[in-house]
Design a protein around this motif. Sequence first.
Motif, PDB file in Angstrom:
ATOM      1  N   LEU A 187     -12.088 -32.975   0.924  1.00 34.31           N
ATOM      2  CA  LEU A 187     -10.664 -33.120   0.606  1.00 34.31           C
ATOM      3  C   LEU A 187     -10.026 -31.795   0.188  1.00 34.31           C
ATOM      4  CD1 LEU A 187     -10.443 -36.509  -1.290  1.00 34.31           C
ATOM      5  CD2 LEU A 187      -9.775 -35.985   1.028  1.00 34.31           C
ATOM      6  N   GLU A 215      -8.235 -29.087   3.411  1.00 35.12           N
ATOM      7  CA  GLU A 215      -6.880 -29.047   3.962  1.00 35.12           C
ATOM      8  C   GLU A 215      -5.863 -28.380   3.039  1.00 35.12           C
ATOM      9  OE1 GLU A 215      -5.254 -32.564   6.184  1.00 35.12           O
ATOM     10  OE2 GLU A 215      -3.614 -32.008   4.866  1.00 35.12           O
ATOM     11  N   ALA A 272      -4.127 -36.446  -1.661  1.00 37.20           N
ATOM     12  CA  ALA A 272      -4.750 -35.593  -0.661  1.00 37.20           C
ATOM     13  C   ALA A 272      -4.639 -36.214   0.724  1.00 37.20           C
ATOM     14  CB  ALA A 272      -6.214 -35.363  -1.022  1.00 37.20           C
ATOM     15  N   VAL A 273      -4.868 -37.537   0.758  1.00 35.94           N
ATOM     16  CA  VAL A 273      -4.760 -38.222   2.038  1.00 35.94           C
ATOM     17  C   VAL A 273      -3.334 -38.104   2.561  1.00 35.94           C
ATOM     18  CG1 VAL A 273      -4.816 -40.471   3.149  1.00 35.94           C
ATOM     19  CG2 VAL A 273      -6.637 -39.839   1.590  1.00 35.94           C
ATOM     20  N   ALA A 287      -1.315 -35.825   1.833  1.00 30.83           N
ATOM     21  CA  ALA A 287      -0.851 -34.440   1.764  1.00 30.83           C
ATOM     22  C   ALA A 287      -0.292 -33.969   3.101  1.00 30.83           C
ATOM     23  CB  ALA A 287      -1.987 -33.540   1.328  1.00 30.83           C
ATOM     24  N   ALA A 288      -1.059 -34.265   4.146  1.00 29.84           N
ATOM     25  CA  ALA A 288      -0.636 -33.820   5.470  1.00 29.84           C
ATOM     26  C   ALA A 288       0.731 -34.401   5.796  1.00 29.84           C
ATOM     27  CB  ALA A 288      -1.663 -34.269   6.494  1.00 29.84           C
TER      28      ALA A 288
END
Lengths: 188, 719
Positions: free
Chosen positions: A149, A152, B656-657, B659-660
């Motif tokens: 995690l 990215e 975080a998931v 985030a993109a």
Amino acid sequence: MVSAIVALALLAAVFGLALGYASIRFRVEGDPLVDQIDHILPQTQCGQCGFAGCRPYATAIAAGEADINQCPPGGEDGVVKLAELLGVEPKPINPDNGVAKTEPTVAVIDENVCIGCTKCIQACPVDAILGAAQQMHTVIAAECTGCELCIEPCPVDCIDMRPVGATARTWVWPLPGDEREAEERQVA
Amino acid sequence: MSGVLTAPFRLFDFFGGLKLDYRKDLSTRAPIERAPIPPQLILPLSQHAGAPAKPCVRPGDYVYRGQTIARAEGYVSLPVHATTSGTIAAIESRPIPHPSGLSAPCIVLDSDGRDAALPEPEWPAAGDDWRALSPETIRERVRAAGIAGLGGAAFPSFIKLNPGKPVDLLVLNGAECEPYITCDDLLMQERALDIVHGAQLILHALNAQRCMIGIEDNKPDAITALQQAARAEARVEIVPVPTRYPQGGSKQLIQTLTGQEIPSEGLSLDLGMVPYNVATAAAVWDAIVHGRPLISRVVTVTGYGVAQPRNYEARLGTPFGFLIEQAGGYVDGTHQLIMGGPMMGHTVCGDEVPVTKATNCILVATDRDIAPPQDAMPCIRCGECAEVCPARLLPQQLYWHARGREYAQAEAYHLFDCIECGCCAQVCPSHIPLVQYYRHAKTEIWTQQREKRKADAARERHEARIARLEREERAKEEARARRKAQLAAARKATAGEAEPAETTDPVARAIAAAKARKAAPTVPPATQTAGDDPVARAIAAAKARKATARTADTAPAPTDTAAPPQAGANEDPVARAVAAAKARKAARATAPASDDAPAQNDSGNAAGNDPVARAIAAAKAKKAARTAAAAAGTPSDTRSAQDSASSDDGDPVARAVAAAKASKAARSAAGEAPPPQTEPQAASVSDAEDPVARAIAAAKARKAAREAGGTGTDGDAGQ
């Protein structure tokens, strides 16, 4: 006749009390199934299952909202264990959730490139990255779950996943059959 | 001879076992020879069972023989000593004698040929006064000497000297039951007195009264020598035991000597017994009486693959190849190099690996020594293996379960009581390498346990993190609520409403504070500036409290509300968050009015408590400066610093998931609506990673802007 009724009534009362007491005394808080599922999951907290961590995924499985094959880090073994626990058929890992790793990995920060932005620190679900603003960061390898995690968010791409090599301490004797299979593979 | 072999008391027996072809006479023809010191010694940091030692020298350091070059780490660990004098060449990974063939950290020592001893030993040699030493001192020195069990398991010896319960019997193991190995045999012949003395010393340290030295009856010379040495010591009995493999297993030897069986997964200590190898006893004697750490051991170099098999007293760290050269080198037809015996030993990856504390034997094996492995045939369930298993296990069941990777079942069949003696594999008519299956299952179970521990730790850390984030979020919520109350109160106060006096209600206190600030605008800035330094802050808080106490009955003190939250700012995250919120407020109040410098300072204050927030603030400020170079970016800088703290909010994984997605959305949003100068907040909050946090921040910012614009009191209060 009367004595029989009295006896049965007494028995019923006794057992009723006993059961009532037991239901209070041995009451189980929370959902033990969620805990059991959570203990099978690998606790990488990587979110590949589509949930925000292992416990939410465990909760979803227990509630029947998620399938058991959404955890690539748990691998086939994990699916088999979940299937055993839940009494369902095991199935292959859902490719939508990712591919199981062949060997454990750990994040490594390239200290020369790190700019100290702390973004990886915020992304790490297990607080395994150490550092402060404008200071070099580093990964506590022993605590890293290899969830990736932190990759990215890094603005300078200075984090790599590297395999955790076996040491003399963690090495596992191969099964004799494995050797033969390996040789056969080599020959083939 | 017959007198020698007659035991003075009844002997018992253990179950199973085998008569083997011993081939010990290969290496017993010559006495122990002191091997020369090789030009380079390799000293693994982990020569013992337990945690590896930690080096305390650097490459280039000069060390003397006997000097500690790596210290023990943790309880189950031992130091490593320089085994000769010379220079540390490197501390690096080198191949070690391990079945995996892997490398491990080693200290490489270049010998200078002088073999100079440490001028002053690291602990005094006790000489003849050893009886005056306390058991604790003996234990410490045995540990400092780095003594590990020399029988092959290399368990730190000092631990067994600290039994924690009464010990009746010391068992010295001189059985040496494995074929080819003769190092203990020759040591018993040549240093019988030291072994008996060592036994006395260990008896003294354990406060035990009886010692039995068990020796297989195929070593009559060793038995004679020890009997002579022990003539004067009534507490030490020399007991010849039948020659049957694995008589030298400590559990088997104890059973033979005492008839007592060590419980499943139990220890000999549970029966009040402590086992030591005879060589370990001699090493303990050397360490205590002569002040000599464990720097050498007797190694049998044997097998038909070596020209002149014999025993060497070799310095630890001597490469196998060097010893084999001393023994005349290899003979043609050598096919494998084994550390240990043919039954329990394991092959090593090459002859560059060093002698360690566990190296009792180097077996240079040809086909004559060990028949080449035959192809395993299916198990025919003959049950031969169960007949010979000295641990009384069911090797066949263990095999099926290990092969099927059903480790829980294997454990249920007492896998961990298996001593890996290899009797089952020896008698197996199908040539199944049974022991390897058990070793696989054991190491696999350990790996699973390790992974389980790691997963549990990860879960704990994750939960702790979530709890922390929630706590911080809550603190921010509270701070927001308080700020709102303050604003409201300030407005009310201007309307001339009566205020409550000293009170514990935070809202009321906030109202009072706002009023107070308005009434005495010079005091709060003092506390604000003190906010940089925790000490100054604490002092200010203390002063404020004092002032409050003094004026408790009268109108509320000016610093009343400012003080309590700031007082605890150092420890309590809630208080810290409150302080941060206050600073942010001050910053916002000053930003529109003042120029760049104070705003920067304030933002520093705001984030100063939290490194993460500060880091984000810095990053954001830079970014904002870059993107809004043309515009007057100062307010936005400060704003971004303030709002960025909210990017800490929410679940990290979710963030975080997302985030993109979020950053993408942010990018597109930024493209559509470039931040107008009147609303610099929008630009900064678009950087926030969490959409929720971003929305909250935006809303807050808008509201704050409105309020700041609407009422002049806010700015005044901040000042």
